[in-house]
Design a protein around this motif. Sequence first.
Motif, PDB file in Angstrom:
ATOM      1  N   ARG A 243      31.895  65.911  85.602  1.00  0.00           N
ATOM      2  CA  ARG A 243      32.755  64.881  86.186  1.00  0.00           C
ATOM      3  C   ARG A 243      31.977  63.564  86.171  1.00  0.00           C
ATOM      4  O   ARG A 243      30.764  63.533  86.378  1.00  0.00           O
ATOM      5  N   ARG A 244      32.694  62.489  85.944  1.00  0.00           N
ATOM      6  CA  ARG A 244      32.042  61.173  85.932  1.00  0.00           C
ATOM      7  C   ARG A 244      31.337  60.903  87.261  1.00  0.00           C
ATOM      8  O   ARG A 244      30.237  60.359  87.299  1.00  0.00           O
ATOM      9  N   SER A 245      31.951  61.320  88.366  1.00  0.00           N
ATOM     10  CA  SER A 245      31.333  61.102  89.681  1.00  0.00           C
ATOM     11  C   SER A 245      30.007  61.843  89.798  1.00  0.00           C
ATOM     12  O   SER A 245      29.056  61.332  90.403  1.00  0.00           O
TER      13      SER A 245
ATOM     14  N   ASP B 287      38.519  60.539  87.786  1.00  0.00           N
ATOM     15  CA  ASP B 287      37.229  61.230  87.720  1.00  0.00           C
ATOM     16  C   ASP B 287      37.270  62.228  86.564  1.00  0.00           C
ATOM     17  O   ASP B 287      37.299  63.436  86.769  1.00  0.00           O
TER      18      ASP B 287
END
Length: 72
Positions: free
Chosen positions: A52-54, A4
């Motif tokens: 964050r990618r999430s 992430d």
Amino acid sequence: MDADPLMTVIEVANHLRLTASSWRAEVADGTAPAPDEPDDDKPVHRRRPRWRRSTVDAWNAQRRLRGQSQEA
């Protein structure tokens, strides 16, 4: 490799297939999520906020769902 990772404006824009200015506009008007790491300890002209990618993926999924409900 981090599962992430934190992503810069340009990395987020590339990930979402947007321009960096489009992503910045979404963030500025409150449509997109605030950065997970805002980098507030630096002067404004030196900040490099990161998400964050999430966070980005969750926001994008919700955006797509809203788009589909408006089309129906």
